[in-house]
Design a protein around this motif. Structure first.
Motif, mmCIF file in Angstrom:
data_model
loop_
_atom_site.group_PDB
_atom_site.id
_atom_site.type_symbol
_atom_site.label_atom_id
_atom_site.label_comp_id
_atom_site.label_asym_id
_atom_site.label_seq_id
_atom_site.Cartn_x
_atom_site.Cartn_y
_atom_site.Cartn_z
ATOM 1 N N LYS A 1 1.336 -3.129 5.915
ATOM 2 C CA LYS A 1 0.863 -1.860 6.472
ATOM 3 C C LYS A 1 0.767 -2.047 7.983
ATOM 4 O O LYS A 1 -0.302 -2.255 8.536
ATOM 5 C CB LYS A 1 -0.497 -1.517 5.862
ATOM 6 C CG LYS A 1 -0.873 -0.068 5.944
ATOM 7 C CD LYS A 1 -2.196 0.163 5.287
ATOM 8 C CE LYS A 1 -3.257 -0.344 6.222
ATOM 9 N NZ LYS A 1 -4.545 0.210 6.131
ATOM 10 N N ASP B 1 -7.925 6.942 2.907
ATOM 11 C CA ASP B 1 -7.647 5.792 3.777
ATOM 12 C C ASP B 1 -8.331 4.540 3.249
ATOM 13 O O ASP B 1 -7.766 3.439 3.301
ATOM 14 C CB ASP B 1 -8.121 6.066 5.208
ATOM 15 C CG ASP B 1 -7.284 7.112 5.917
ATOM 16 O OD1 ASP B 1 -6.143 7.378 5.477
ATOM 17 O OD2 ASP B 1 -7.768 7.672 6.920
ATOM 18 N N ASP C 1 -4.145 -2.495 -0.136
ATOM 19 C CA ASP C 1 -3.405 -3.431 0.719
ATOM 20 C C ASP C 1 -4.060 -4.808 0.694
ATOM 21 O O ASP C 1 -3.390 -5.829 0.519
ATOM 22 C CB ASP C 1 -3.343 -2.876 2.149
ATOM 23 C CG ASP C 1 -2.484 -3.705 3.065
ATOM 24 O OD1 ASP C 1 -1.305 -3.939 2.733
ATOM 25 O OD2 ASP C 1 -2.990 -4.116 4.131
ATOM 26 N N TYR D 1 -5.118 -1.468 -7.914
ATOM 27 C CA TYR D 1 -5.808 -0.190 -8.135
ATOM 28 C C TYR D 1 -6.980 -0.358 -9.089
ATOM 29 O O TYR D 1 -8.037 0.235 -8.887
ATOM 30 C CB TYR D 1 -4.833 0.884 -8.636
ATOM 31 C CG TYR D 1 -4.022 1.476 -7.526
ATOM 32 C CD1 TYR D 1 -4.509 2.555 -6.781
ATOM 33 C CD2 TYR D 1 -2.775 0.967 -7.193
ATOM 34 C CE1 TYR D 1 -3.772 3.091 -5.739
ATOM 35 C CE2 TYR D 1 -2.024 1.506 -6.162
ATOM 36 C CZ TYR D 1 -2.532 2.567 -5.442
ATOM 37 O OH TYR D 1 -1.798 3.102 -4.402
ATOM 38 N N GLU E 1 -4.324 9.765 -1.857
ATOM 39 C CA GLU E 1 -5.107 8.560 -1.603
ATOM 40 C C GLU E 1 -5.919 8.674 -0.322
ATOM 41 O O GLU E 1 -5.420 9.131 0.697
ATOM 42 C CB GLU E 1 -4.186 7.334 -1.476
ATOM 43 C CG GLU E 1 -3.717 6.826 -2.793
ATOM 44 C CD GLU E 1 -3.124 5.439 -2.702
ATOM 45 O OE1 GLU E 1 -2.526 5.038 -3.706
ATOM 46 O OE2 GLU E 1 -3.253 4.751 -1.685
ATOM 47 N N ALA F 1 0.838 -1.207 0.000
ATOM 48 C CA ALA F 1 0.000 0.000 0.000
ATOM 49 C C ALA F 1 0.872 1.256 0.000
ATOM 50 O O ALA F 1 2.068 1.212 0.312
ATOM 51 C CB ALA F 1 -0.917 -0.004 1.225
ATOM 52 N N GLN F 2 0.258 2.366 -0.331
ATOM 53 C CA GLN F 2 0.955 3.653 -0.319
ATOM 54 C C GLN F 2 1.528 3.914 1.078
ATOM 55 O O GLN F 2 0.863 3.704 2.081
ATOM 56 C CB GLN F 2 -0.035 4.767 -0.693
ATOM 57 C CG GLN F 2 0.572 6.128 -0.824
ATOM 58 C CD GLN F 2 1.533 6.233 -1.985
ATOM 59 O OE1 GLN F 2 1.340 5.604 -3.017
ATOM 60 N NE2 GLN F 2 2.575 7.015 -1.828
ATOM 61 N N ARG G 1 -6.352 3.148 0.303
ATOM 62 C CA ARG G 1 -5.112 2.547 0.807
ATOM 63 C C ARG G 1 -5.387 1.167 1.415
ATOM 64 O O ARG G 1 -4.660 0.208 1.165
ATOM 65 C CB ARG G 1 -4.489 3.479 1.837
ATOM 66 C CG ARG G 1 -3.135 3.052 2.317
ATOM 67 C CD ARG G 1 -2.506 4.165 3.174
ATOM 68 N NE ARG G 1 -1.196 3.770 3.591
ATOM 69 C CZ ARG G 1 -0.868 3.436 4.837
ATOM 70 N NH1 ARG G 1 -1.773 3.466 5.797
ATOM 71 N NH2 ARG G 1 0.362 3.085 5.133
ATOM 72 N N ASP G 2 -6.456 1.059 2.205
ATOM 73 C CA ASP G 2 -6.825 -0.227 2.806
ATOM 74 C C ASP G 2 -7.227 -1.243 1.737
ATOM 75 O O ASP G 2 -6.858 -2.417 1.802
ATOM 76 C CB ASP G 2 -7.974 -0.055 3.806
ATOM 77 C CG ASP G 2 -7.556 0.691 5.063
ATOM 78 O OD1 ASP G 2 -6.344 0.789 5.350
ATOM 79 O OD2 ASP G 2 -8.460 1.182 5.766
ATOM 80 N N LYS H 1 -0.013 8.497 5.630
ATOM 81 C CA LYS H 1 -1.016 8.926 4.656
ATOM 82 C C LYS H 1 -0.342 9.566 3.450
ATOM 83 O O LYS H 1 0.739 10.099 3.549
ATOM 84 C CB LYS H 1 -1.973 9.922 5.301
ATOM 85 C CG LYS H 1 -2.755 9.328 6.459
ATOM 86 C CD LYS H 1 -3.768 10.320 6.974
ATOM 87 C CE LYS H 1 -4.408 9.798 8.216
ATOM 88 N NZ LYS H 1 -5.586 9.041 8.017
ATOM 89 N N ASP I 1 0.512 -4.069 -8.061
ATOM 90 C CA ASP I 1 -0.033 -2.807 -7.557
ATOM 91 C C ASP I 1 -1.055 -2.231 -8.534
ATOM 92 O O ASP I 1 -2.136 -1.798 -8.129
ATOM 93 C CB ASP I 1 1.094 -1.779 -7.354
ATOM 94 C CG ASP I 1 2.157 -2.256 -6.393
ATOM 95 O OD1 ASP I 1 2.027 -1.997 -5.194
ATOM 96 O OD2 ASP I 1 3.120 -2.897 -6.856
ATOM 97 N N GLY J 1 -3.848 7.549 -7.801
ATOM 98 C CA GLY J 1 -4.508 7.373 -6.511
ATOM 99 C C GLY J 1 -6.005 7.555 -6.644
ATOM 100 O O GLY J 1 -6.615 7.132 -7.631
#
Length: 189
Positions: free
Chosen positions: A132, A146, A153, A98, A144, A17-18, A149-150, A140, A94, A59
């Motif tokens: 993560k 949250d 991941d 996305y 992106e 994740a980012q 990002r979750d 953060k 990745d 993102g």
């Protein structure tokens, strides 16, 4: 999944994740592989920065066109590389995560990205999935949410399992993490 070395190269993909430390970790792996005797090494990094430099949204703001641009950049850089060991800072895993999380593409384009990714995965000898966790749990990024990002991941983990990729998951900040990756590289060589 059967691994086929592209042009004789061993691809080590650093994914996560980012904000989990991928770029720093990939740089450290590259520095270690560069020291191996009779071995050429290459680090493919900066993909996100180069995409953003062209004004392409990434993102949470990504569009169907920006997703296509990311895939094109991944394909181009991996196709052109010539080295014994190639360390990827981000990869098609990745990009596919996305695609699945953003839902910005049509069903047929999403299927195309699944198939392109599956083909690209055949070149990857080792996936290093950075967790993560620890200091990386709450980091953060401006571009992106949250939730995204979750989701990324979760999807990265799902993709590595779904495609049977040779994966090690670890926290980039833990002592011995680089050594663990180097041992894994030695096993797949």
């Amino acid at each position: 999944m059967e691994n086929i070395k592209s042009n004789g190269s061993l691809f080590v993909a650093v994914t996560g994740a980012q904000g989990v430390g991928k770029s720093t970790f990939a740089q450290k792996i590259y520095e270690q592989t560069e020291r191996l005797p009779s071995t050429t090494a290459c680090l493919l990094n900066g993909l996100g920065q180069s995409i953003r430099a062209f004004g392409i949204p990434v993102g949470s703001a990504a569009s169907a066109d920006s997703i296509a641009s990311v895939y094109a950049a991944h394909i181009e850089r991996e196709r052109k590389v010539k080295a014994d060991i190639v360390v990827l800072d981000r990869c098609a895993i990745d990009a596919l995560a996305y695609v699945r999380c953003l839902s910005k593409t049509s069903k047929s384009l999403s299927n195309l990205y699944e198939q392109v990714s599956a083909s690209m995965f055949r070149n990857i000898s080792l996936v290093v999935r950075l967790e993560k966790s620890g200091i990386f749990e709450q980091r953060k990024a401006d571009h992106e949410s949250d939730e995204l990002r979750d989701c990324v991941d979760t999807q990265i983990l799902s993709i590595t399992k779904e495609y049977g990729l040779n994966t090690i998951s670890l926290n980039a900040a833990v002592d011995g993490a680089i050594e663990q990756v180097m041992c894994s590289i030695a096993k797949v060589r």
